[in-house]
Design an enzyme around this catalytic site. Structure first.
Site, PDB file in Angstrom:
ATOM      1  N   HIS A 126     -20.058  12.607  -3.680  1.00 41.02           N
ATOM      2  CA  HIS A 126     -20.217  11.414  -4.511  1.00 41.02           C
ATOM      3  C   HIS A 126     -19.489  10.277  -3.787  1.00 41.02           C
ATOM      4  O   HIS A 126     -18.506  10.523  -3.082  1.00 41.02           O
ATOM      5  CB  HIS A 126     -19.557  11.712  -5.860  1.00 41.02           C
ATOM      6  N   ASP A 203     -12.766  17.576  -5.317  1.00 40.58           N
ATOM      7  CA  ASP A 203     -13.323  16.694  -6.329  1.00 40.58           C
ATOM      8  C   ASP A 203     -13.847  17.606  -7.438  1.00 40.58           C
ATOM      9  O   ASP A 203     -14.868  18.280  -7.278  1.00 40.58           O
ATOM     10  CB  ASP A 203     -14.445  15.855  -5.703  1.00 40.58           C
ATOM     11  N   GLN A 206     -17.271  17.544 -11.483  1.00 38.08           N
ATOM     12  CA  GLN A 206     -18.342  18.346 -12.095  1.00 38.08           C
ATOM     13  C   GLN A 206     -17.927  19.787 -12.357  1.00 38.08           C
ATOM     14  O   GLN A 206     -18.554  20.473 -13.163  1.00 38.08           O
ATOM     15  CB  GLN A 206     -19.595  18.331 -11.199  1.00 38.08           C
ATOM     16  N   LYS A 229     -16.155  13.560 -18.738  1.00 39.14           N
ATOM     17  CA  LYS A 229     -17.193  14.548 -18.414  1.00 39.14           C
ATOM     18  C   LYS A 229     -16.901  15.891 -19.073  1.00 39.14           C
ATOM     19  O   LYS A 229     -17.593  16.873 -18.835  1.00 39.14           O
ATOM     20  CB  LYS A 229     -17.296  14.720 -16.899  1.00 39.14           C
ATOM     21  N   CYS A 367     -25.013   7.970  -7.240  1.00 37.94           N
ATOM     22  CA  CYS A 367     -23.820   7.608  -6.459  1.00 37.94           C
ATOM     23  C   CYS A 367     -23.634   8.570  -5.298  1.00 37.94           C
ATOM     24  O   CYS A 367     -22.491   8.959  -4.972  1.00 37.94           O
ATOM     25  CB  CYS A 367     -22.560   7.566  -7.330  1.00 37.94           C
TER      26      CYS A 367
END
Ligand code: C6P
Length: 410
Positions: A126, A203, A206, A229, A367
Protein backbone atom coordinates in the site's frame (compact mmCIF):
# COMPACT_ATOMS: atom_id res chain seq x y z
CA UNK A 1 -14.83 -26.65 12.57
CA UNK A 2 -15.64 -23.63 14.70
CA UNK A 3 -17.45 -22.08 11.75
CA UNK A 4 -20.40 -24.46 12.13
CA UNK A 5 -21.32 -22.60 15.26
CA UNK A 6 -20.44 -19.19 13.89
CA UNK A 7 -23.64 -17.30 13.35
CA UNK A 8 -23.07 -13.86 11.79
CA UNK A 9 -26.71 -12.98 12.39
CA UNK A 10 -25.98 -13.04 16.11
CA UNK A 11 -23.60 -10.11 15.62
CA UNK A 12 -25.28 -8.23 12.79
CA UNK A 13 -27.88 -6.62 15.02
CA UNK A 14 -25.06 -4.96 16.96
CA UNK A 15 -24.28 -2.86 13.87
CA UNK A 16 -26.96 -0.18 13.47
CA UNK A 17 -25.63 1.03 10.12
CA UNK A 18 -26.17 -2.35 8.48
CA UNK A 19 -29.90 -2.11 9.10
CA UNK A 20 -30.79 0.13 6.18
CA UNK A 21 -31.80 0.14 2.56
CA UNK A 22 -29.70 1.66 -0.21
CA UNK A 23 -31.58 2.43 -3.43
CA UNK A 24 -34.47 0.42 -2.03
CA UNK A 25 -32.34 -2.71 -1.44
CA UNK A 26 -30.94 -4.04 1.85
CA UNK A 27 -27.41 -2.74 2.29
CA UNK A 28 -24.68 -5.31 1.61
CA UNK A 29 -21.46 -3.86 2.93
CA UNK A 30 -18.47 -5.46 1.18
CA UNK A 31 -15.96 -2.64 1.63
CA UNK A 32 -14.45 -3.82 4.88
CA UNK A 33 -10.83 -3.59 3.76
CA UNK A 34 -11.36 0.16 3.41
CA UNK A 35 -13.09 0.54 6.76
CA UNK A 36 -15.36 -1.63 8.89
CA UNK A 37 -18.67 -0.77 10.49
CA UNK A 38 -18.91 -0.11 14.22
CA UNK A 39 -20.94 -2.11 16.72
CA UNK A 40 -23.20 -0.38 19.22
CA UNK A 41 -20.74 -1.37 21.98
CA UNK A 42 -18.05 0.83 20.41
CA UNK A 43 -20.40 3.73 19.73
CA UNK A 44 -21.69 3.52 23.30
CA UNK A 45 -18.21 3.38 24.84
CA UNK A 46 -17.36 6.64 23.07
CA UNK A 47 -20.65 8.29 24.03
CA UNK A 48 -20.29 7.10 27.63
CA UNK A 49 -16.82 8.61 27.84
CA UNK A 50 -17.99 12.00 26.57
CA UNK A 51 -21.10 11.93 28.75
CA UNK A 52 -19.31 10.95 31.94
CA UNK A 53 -15.53 11.10 31.95
CA UNK A 54 -14.27 13.63 29.42
CA UNK A 55 -11.01 15.33 30.47
CA UNK A 56 -7.45 15.58 29.23
CA UNK A 57 -5.12 12.69 30.08
CA UNK A 58 -1.89 12.60 32.12
CA UNK A 59 -2.30 16.24 33.09
CA UNK A 60 -5.05 16.68 35.66
CA UNK A 61 -5.23 15.54 39.27
CA UNK A 62 -9.02 15.96 39.35
CA UNK A 63 -11.37 12.99 39.26
CA UNK A 64 -12.40 13.27 35.62
CA UNK A 65 -8.78 13.62 34.58
CA UNK A 66 -7.88 10.49 36.52
CA UNK A 67 -10.80 8.57 35.04
CA UNK A 68 -9.97 9.64 31.49
CA UNK A 69 -6.32 8.67 32.02
CA UNK A 70 -7.32 5.30 33.43
CA UNK A 71 -9.63 4.54 30.49
CA UNK A 72 -6.99 5.65 27.99
CA UNK A 73 -4.30 3.48 29.57
CA UNK A 74 -6.70 0.54 29.91
CA UNK A 75 -7.22 0.75 26.16
CA UNK A 76 -3.44 0.63 25.64
CA UNK A 77 -3.26 -2.51 27.78
CA UNK A 78 -6.10 -4.10 25.77
CA UNK A 79 -4.20 -3.49 22.55
CA UNK A 80 -1.02 -4.93 24.05
CA UNK A 81 -2.90 -8.06 25.18
CA UNK A 82 -4.64 -8.38 21.80
CA UNK A 83 -1.33 -8.71 19.93
CA UNK A 84 0.51 -10.32 22.87
CA UNK A 85 2.97 -7.46 23.32
CA UNK A 86 5.18 -8.00 26.36
CA UNK A 87 4.27 -4.58 27.85
CA UNK A 88 1.71 -1.81 27.29
CA UNK A 89 4.53 0.75 27.04
CA UNK A 90 5.42 -0.87 23.71
CA UNK A 91 2.16 0.41 22.22
CA UNK A 92 2.26 3.95 20.83
CA UNK A 93 -1.10 5.46 19.96
CA UNK A 94 -1.12 6.98 16.48
CA UNK A 95 -3.74 8.06 13.95
CA UNK A 96 -3.43 4.69 12.25
CA UNK A 97 -1.20 2.52 10.09
CA UNK A 98 -0.04 5.42 7.93
CA UNK A 99 1.13 7.50 10.84
CA UNK A 100 2.73 4.50 12.56
CA UNK A 101 4.86 3.75 9.50
CA UNK A 102 5.77 7.41 9.00
CA UNK A 103 6.83 7.54 12.64
CA UNK A 104 9.24 4.63 12.21
CA UNK A 105 10.64 5.92 8.89
CA UNK A 106 11.15 9.44 10.22
CA UNK A 107 12.46 8.50 13.65
CA UNK A 108 14.35 5.21 13.50
CA UNK A 109 14.98 5.57 9.78
CA UNK A 110 16.56 9.02 9.87
CA UNK A 111 18.64 8.11 12.89
CA UNK A 112 19.96 4.74 11.74
CA UNK A 113 19.64 4.41 7.96
CA UNK A 114 22.56 5.93 6.10
CA UNK A 115 23.71 6.63 2.57
CA UNK A 116 24.19 3.43 0.59
CA UNK A 117 22.00 1.35 2.92
CA UNK A 118 19.18 -0.66 1.38
CA UNK A 119 15.56 -0.90 2.48
CA UNK A 120 13.56 -3.87 1.21
CA UNK A 121 9.83 -3.44 0.53
CA UNK A 122 7.57 -5.52 -1.70
CA UNK A 123 5.90 -4.59 -4.96
CA UNK A 124 2.51 -5.16 -3.35
CA UNK A 125 2.75 -2.47 -0.69
CA UNK A 126 0.00 0.00 0.00
CA UNK A 127 1.32 3.54 -0.63
CA UNK A 128 1.46 3.95 3.16
CA UNK A 129 4.23 1.39 3.35
CA UNK A 130 6.05 2.68 0.29
CA UNK A 131 6.07 6.49 0.24
CA UNK A 132 7.53 6.94 3.77
CA UNK A 133 10.47 4.74 2.67
CA UNK A 134 10.83 6.63 -0.62
CA UNK A 135 10.96 9.92 1.32
CA UNK A 136 13.50 8.51 3.74
CA UNK A 137 15.65 7.03 0.97
CA UNK A 138 15.70 10.38 -0.85
CA UNK A 139 16.63 12.21 2.33
CA UNK A 140 19.48 9.99 3.51
CA UNK A 141 20.67 8.59 0.18
CA UNK A 142 19.50 5.03 0.81
CA UNK A 143 18.19 2.70 -1.87
CA UNK A 144 14.88 0.83 -2.07
CA UNK A 145 14.88 -2.81 -3.20
CA UNK A 146 11.64 -4.49 -4.25
CA UNK A 147 10.38 -7.98 -3.57
CA UNK A 148 8.44 -9.01 -6.68
CA UNK A 149 5.03 -10.69 -6.69
CA UNK A 150 4.19 -13.43 -9.19
CA UNK A 151 1.11 -14.16 -11.34
CA UNK A 152 -0.71 -15.49 -8.27
CA UNK A 153 -0.10 -12.29 -6.33
CA UNK A 154 2.41 -14.08 -4.13
CA UNK A 155 5.91 -13.33 -2.92
CA UNK A 156 8.46 -16.04 -3.36
CA UNK A 157 10.68 -16.37 -0.29
CA UNK A 158 13.59 -17.26 -2.58
CA UNK A 159 13.49 -13.79 -4.13
CA UNK A 160 13.82 -12.35 -0.63
CA UNK A 161 16.94 -14.45 -0.07
CA UNK A 162 18.21 -13.16 -3.40
CA UNK A 163 17.82 -9.43 -2.81
CA UNK A 164 18.83 -9.51 0.85
CA UNK A 165 22.47 -8.41 1.11
CA UNK A 166 25.01 -7.00 3.54
CA UNK A 167 23.70 -3.55 2.55
CA UNK A 168 20.15 -4.36 3.74
CA UNK A 169 19.39 -2.17 6.75
CA UNK A 170 15.60 -2.46 7.04
CA UNK A 171 12.68 -4.55 5.77
CA UNK A 172 9.09 -3.26 5.56
CA UNK A 173 6.39 -5.58 4.28
CA UNK A 174 2.67 -6.02 4.41
CA UNK A 175 1.40 -9.00 6.38
CA UNK A 176 -1.71 -9.20 4.18
CA UNK A 177 -2.22 -7.52 0.81
CA UNK A 178 -5.19 -5.17 0.51
CA UNK A 179 -5.46 -6.00 -3.21
CA UNK A 180 -4.76 -9.76 -3.50
CA UNK A 181 -5.61 -10.82 0.04
CA UNK A 182 -2.31 -12.73 0.08
CA UNK A 183 -0.90 -13.52 3.50
CA UNK A 184 2.85 -13.14 3.08
CA UNK A 185 5.52 -15.50 4.51
CA UNK A 186 6.47 -12.88 7.10
CA UNK A 187 7.77 -15.30 9.73
CA UNK A 188 10.41 -16.63 7.36
CA UNK A 189 11.29 -13.12 6.22
CA UNK A 190 11.70 -11.96 9.81
CA UNK A 191 13.81 -15.00 10.72
CA UNK A 192 16.23 -14.42 7.84
CA UNK A 193 16.47 -10.65 8.48
CA UNK A 194 17.21 -11.30 12.14
CA UNK A 195 20.09 -13.62 11.28
CA UNK A 196 21.71 -10.41 10.04
CA UNK A 197 20.39 -8.14 12.79
CA UNK A 198 18.07 -6.30 10.38
CA UNK A 199 14.77 -5.10 11.84
CA UNK A 200 11.43 -5.83 10.14
CA UNK A 201 8.30 -3.71 10.12
CA UNK A 202 4.99 -5.40 9.37
CA UNK A 203 2.11 -3.45 7.90
CA UNK A 204 -0.72 -5.07 9.82
CA UNK A 205 -3.54 -2.86 8.49
CA UNK A 206 -5.26 -5.85 6.87
CA UNK A 207 -3.97 -8.69 9.05
CA UNK A 208 -4.53 -7.52 12.63
CA UNK A 209 -8.32 -7.09 12.14
CA UNK A 210 -8.71 -10.58 10.64
CA UNK A 211 -6.02 -12.94 11.99
CA UNK A 212 -4.89 -13.79 15.51
CA UNK A 213 -1.69 -11.75 15.95
CA UNK A 214 1.13 -12.61 18.32
CA UNK A 215 4.05 -10.20 18.01
CA UNK A 216 6.26 -12.36 20.21
CA UNK A 217 5.68 -15.42 18.07
CA UNK A 218 6.14 -13.43 14.86
CA UNK A 219 9.17 -11.76 16.43
CA UNK A 220 8.52 -8.64 14.31
CA UNK A 221 10.30 -5.47 15.40
CA UNK A 222 7.52 -3.08 14.43
CA UNK A 223 3.83 -3.63 13.72
CA UNK A 224 1.51 -0.90 12.42
CA UNK A 225 -2.29 -1.10 12.36
CA UNK A 226 -5.49 0.96 12.28
CA UNK A 227 -8.49 0.93 14.60
CA UNK A 228 -11.09 1.72 11.96
CA UNK A 229 -10.43 -1.52 10.06
CA UNK A 230 -11.21 -3.60 13.16
CA UNK A 231 -14.58 -2.19 14.30
CA UNK A 232 -12.99 0.80 16.03
CA UNK A 233 -13.30 4.51 15.26
CA UNK A 234 -11.32 6.40 12.64
CA UNK A 235 -8.30 8.50 13.61
CA UNK A 236 -6.83 5.97 16.04
CA UNK A 237 -4.34 3.18 15.55
CA UNK A 238 -1.16 1.87 17.02
CA UNK A 239 2.48 1.19 16.55
CA UNK A 240 3.95 -1.77 18.40
CA UNK A 241 7.72 -1.89 18.64
CA UNK A 242 10.33 -3.84 20.52
CA UNK A 243 11.45 -1.91 23.54
CA UNK A 244 15.09 -1.52 22.43
CA UNK A 245 13.97 0.28 19.27
CA UNK A 246 11.56 2.58 21.10
CA UNK A 247 14.31 3.45 23.55
CA UNK A 248 16.85 4.36 20.88
CA UNK A 249 14.42 6.23 18.62
CA UNK A 250 14.38 10.04 18.82
CA UNK A 251 10.98 11.77 19.18
CA UNK A 252 8.89 12.08 16.04
CA UNK A 253 6.98 15.23 16.97
CA UNK A 254 7.56 17.83 19.66
CA UNK A 255 4.96 19.30 22.00
CA UNK A 256 3.13 18.63 25.24
CA UNK A 257 3.37 15.28 27.04
CA UNK A 258 6.43 13.99 25.17
CA UNK A 259 8.86 15.93 27.40
CA UNK A 260 10.46 15.38 30.77
CA UNK A 261 12.07 18.80 31.33
CA UNK A 262 12.11 21.85 29.11
CA UNK A 263 14.46 24.82 29.07
CA UNK A 264 14.26 27.64 26.57
CA UNK A 265 17.01 26.14 24.47
CA UNK A 266 16.67 22.38 25.05
CA UNK A 267 14.54 19.60 26.45
CA UNK A 268 14.71 16.01 27.67
CA UNK A 269 12.21 13.32 26.72
CA UNK A 270 9.48 11.52 28.57
CA UNK A 271 9.65 7.75 28.93
CA UNK A 272 8.18 5.44 26.27
CA UNK A 273 5.55 5.42 24.87
CA UNK A 274 4.80 9.05 25.83
CA UNK A 275 7.95 10.26 24.09
CA UNK A 276 6.03 9.59 20.86
CA UNK A 277 2.65 10.98 21.88
CA UNK A 278 3.02 14.76 21.56
CA UNK A 279 -0.11 16.82 22.17
CA UNK A 280 -3.55 15.87 23.42
CA UNK A 281 -4.20 12.39 22.03
CA UNK A 282 -7.35 10.90 20.54
CA UNK A 283 -8.68 9.78 23.93
CA UNK A 284 -12.20 8.80 22.84
CA UNK A 285 -10.72 7.01 19.84
CA UNK A 286 -8.47 4.92 22.07
CA UNK A 287 -11.41 4.05 24.32
CA UNK A 288 -13.51 3.13 21.28
CA UNK A 289 -10.71 0.93 19.97
CA UNK A 290 -10.49 -0.75 23.37
CA UNK A 291 -14.22 -1.53 23.14
CA UNK A 292 -13.73 -2.90 19.60
CA UNK A 293 -11.02 -5.21 20.90
CA UNK A 294 -13.31 -6.44 23.69
CA UNK A 295 -15.92 -7.18 21.03
CA UNK A 296 -13.47 -9.11 18.81
CA UNK A 297 -12.04 -11.02 21.79
CA UNK A 298 -15.51 -12.09 22.86
CA UNK A 299 -16.06 -13.72 19.49
CA UNK A 300 -12.48 -15.02 19.27
CA UNK A 301 -10.06 -14.16 16.49
CA UNK A 302 -9.66 -17.82 15.47
CA UNK A 303 -13.41 -18.06 14.92
CA UNK A 304 -13.41 -14.87 12.87
CA UNK A 305 -10.53 -16.07 10.68
CA UNK A 306 -12.17 -19.44 10.05
CA UNK A 307 -15.51 -17.90 9.21
CA UNK A 308 -13.93 -15.39 6.83
CA UNK A 309 -12.04 -18.21 5.11
CA UNK A 310 -15.32 -20.04 4.64
CA UNK A 311 -16.96 -16.92 3.16
CA UNK A 312 -14.00 -16.26 0.86
CA UNK A 313 -13.82 -19.83 -0.44
CA UNK A 314 -17.56 -19.75 -1.04
CA UNK A 315 -17.39 -16.43 -2.90
CA UNK A 316 -14.39 -17.47 -4.98
CA UNK A 317 -16.06 -20.73 -6.02
CA UNK A 318 -19.14 -18.87 -7.23
CA UNK A 319 -17.18 -16.08 -8.87
CA UNK A 320 -14.99 -18.52 -10.79
CA UNK A 321 -18.18 -19.74 -12.51
CA UNK A 322 -18.51 -16.35 -14.23
CA UNK A 323 -16.10 -16.65 -17.12
CA UNK A 324 -16.10 -12.90 -17.89
CA UNK A 325 -14.48 -12.25 -14.49
CA UNK A 326 -10.72 -11.93 -14.00
CA UNK A 327 -9.76 -12.46 -10.38
CA UNK A 328 -6.41 -11.08 -9.22
CA UNK A 329 -4.54 -13.09 -6.62
CA UNK A 330 -4.63 -16.82 -6.07
CA UNK A 331 -2.64 -17.44 -2.90
CA UNK A 332 -3.57 -20.55 -0.90
CA UNK A 333 -3.12 -18.53 2.28
CA UNK A 334 -5.32 -15.51 1.91
CA UNK A 335 -7.69 -13.17 3.67
CA UNK A 336 -11.23 -12.07 2.84
CA UNK A 337 -10.30 -9.69 0.02
CA UNK A 338 -11.19 -10.39 -3.62
CA UNK A 339 -10.09 -8.05 -6.43
CA UNK A 340 -11.50 -8.58 -9.89
CA UNK A 341 -12.48 -7.08 -13.21
CA UNK A 342 -15.44 -7.85 -15.42
CA UNK A 343 -14.14 -7.88 -18.98
CA UNK A 344 -13.39 -4.34 -20.10
CA UNK A 345 -16.03 -2.76 -17.85
CA UNK A 346 -14.50 0.07 -15.83
CA UNK A 347 -14.54 -0.78 -12.10
CA UNK A 348 -16.24 2.56 -11.39
CA UNK A 349 -19.12 1.60 -13.68
CA UNK A 350 -19.40 -1.86 -12.14
CA UNK A 351 -19.25 -0.44 -8.65
CA UNK A 352 -22.00 2.03 -9.56
CA UNK A 353 -24.10 -0.80 -10.99
CA UNK A 354 -23.66 -2.82 -7.77
CA UNK A 355 -24.42 0.22 -5.61
CA UNK A 356 -27.79 0.50 -7.36
CA UNK A 357 -28.46 -2.98 -5.92
CA UNK A 358 -27.42 -1.90 -2.42
CA UNK A 359 -23.98 -3.51 -2.65
CA UNK A 360 -20.97 -1.46 -1.46
CA UNK A 361 -17.65 -2.53 -3.00
CA UNK A 362 -14.53 -0.51 -3.64
CA UNK A 363 -13.31 0.39 -7.11
CA UNK A 364 -9.96 1.97 -7.90
CA UNK A 365 -6.25 1.40 -7.47
CA UNK A 366 -6.67 0.74 -3.73
CA UNK A 367 -3.69 2.99 -2.95
CA UNK A 368 -1.43 0.42 -4.58
CA UNK A 369 -0.66 1.93 -7.98
CA UNK A 370 2.54 -0.10 -8.51
CA UNK A 371 0.40 -3.28 -8.42
CA UNK A 372 -1.94 -1.86 -11.07
CA UNK A 373 1.02 -0.84 -13.25
CA UNK A 374 2.53 -4.31 -13.06
CA UNK A 375 -0.83 -5.92 -13.91
CA UNK A 376 -1.25 -3.38 -16.71
CA UNK A 377 -4.68 -2.29 -15.53
CA UNK A 378 -6.01 1.03 -14.26
CA UNK A 379 -8.07 -0.33 -11.42
CA UNK A 380 -10.00 -3.27 -9.98
CA UNK A 381 -13.28 -3.79 -8.21
CA UNK A 382 -12.79 -5.23 -4.74
CA UNK A 383 -15.12 -7.08 -2.38
CA UNK A 384 -13.93 -7.56 1.18
CA UNK A 385 -15.78 -9.32 3.98
CA UNK A 386 -15.98 -9.22 7.75
CA UNK A 387 -17.63 -11.18 10.51
CA UNK A 388 -21.12 -9.75 9.90
CA UNK A 389 -21.30 -10.73 6.23
CA UNK A 390 -23.27 -13.78 5.13
CA UNK A 391 -23.37 -16.38 2.37
CA UNK A 392 -26.79 -15.05 1.40
CA UNK A 393 -25.20 -11.67 0.73
CA UNK A 394 -22.56 -13.36 -1.42
CA UNK A 395 -25.31 -15.20 -3.35
CA UNK A 396 -27.03 -11.91 -4.13
CA UNK A 397 -23.71 -10.26 -5.03
CA UNK A 398 -22.86 -13.07 -7.49
CA UNK A 399 -26.37 -12.89 -8.97
CA UNK A 400 -25.84 -9.18 -9.54
CA UNK A 401 -22.44 -9.80 -11.15
CA UNK A 402 -24.27 -12.10 -13.59
CA UNK A 403 -26.81 -9.33 -14.19
CA UNK A 404 -23.91 -6.96 -14.84
CA UNK A 405 -22.57 -9.34 -17.51
CA UNK A 406 -25.95 -9.02 -19.27
CA UNK A 407 -26.27 -5.30 -18.63
CA UNK A 408 -22.85 -4.43 -20.02
CA UNK A 409 -23.75 -6.80 -22.93
CA UNK A 410 -20.81 -9.04 -23.59
N1 C6P B 1 -6.20 0.48 2.96
C1 C6P B 1 -8.08 0.08 1.48
O1 C6P B 1 -9.20 0.33 1.03
P1 C6P B 1 -4.81 3.89 7.18
O2 C6P B 1 -5.40 4.70 6.07
O3 C6P B 1 -3.60 4.55 7.77
O4 C6P B 1 -5.81 3.45 8.19
O5 C6P B 1 -4.31 2.51 6.50
C2 C6P B 1 -3.42 2.55 5.42
C3 C6P B 1 -3.18 1.17 4.89
C4 C6P B 1 -1.92 0.63 5.02
N2 C6P B 1 -1.65 -0.62 4.62
C5 C6P B 1 -2.58 -1.40 4.06
C6 C6P B 1 -2.23 -2.80 3.65
C7 C6P B 1 -3.88 -0.90 3.89
O6 C6P B 1 -4.80 -1.68 3.33
C8 C6P B 1 -4.18 0.42 4.29
C9 C6P B 1 -5.53 1.01 4.04
C10 C6P B 1 -7.56 0.90 2.63
O7 C6P B 1 -7.38 -0.82 1.02
C11 C6P B 1 -7.71 2.36 2.39
S1 C6P B 1 -6.71 2.93 1.06
Amino acid sequence: MATQSFDPLKYRTDFPVLDQQVHGKPLIYFDNAATTQKPRQVIQAIAHYYENDNANVHRAIHTLGERATMLYEEARQKIADFINAPAARQIVFTRGTTESINLVAASWGEAFIKEGDEIIVSEMEHHSNLIPWQLLAQKVGAKLRFLPFDENGMIDFKSFEKIFSERTRFVAITNMSNVFGTINPVKKIIALAHEHDVPVLLDGAQSVPHLPTDVQQLDCDFLAFSGHKMLGPTGIGALYAKEKYLQEMPPYQGGGEMIQSVWLDRATWNEIPYKFEAGTPNISGAIGLGAAIDYLQNIGMENITLYEQELTTYALQKMHEIEELTIYGNAPERGAVISFNLGEVHPHDLSHFLDQQGIAVRAGHHCAQPIMRKLNIAATTRASFYLYNTKQEIDFFVEQLKEAVKFFSF
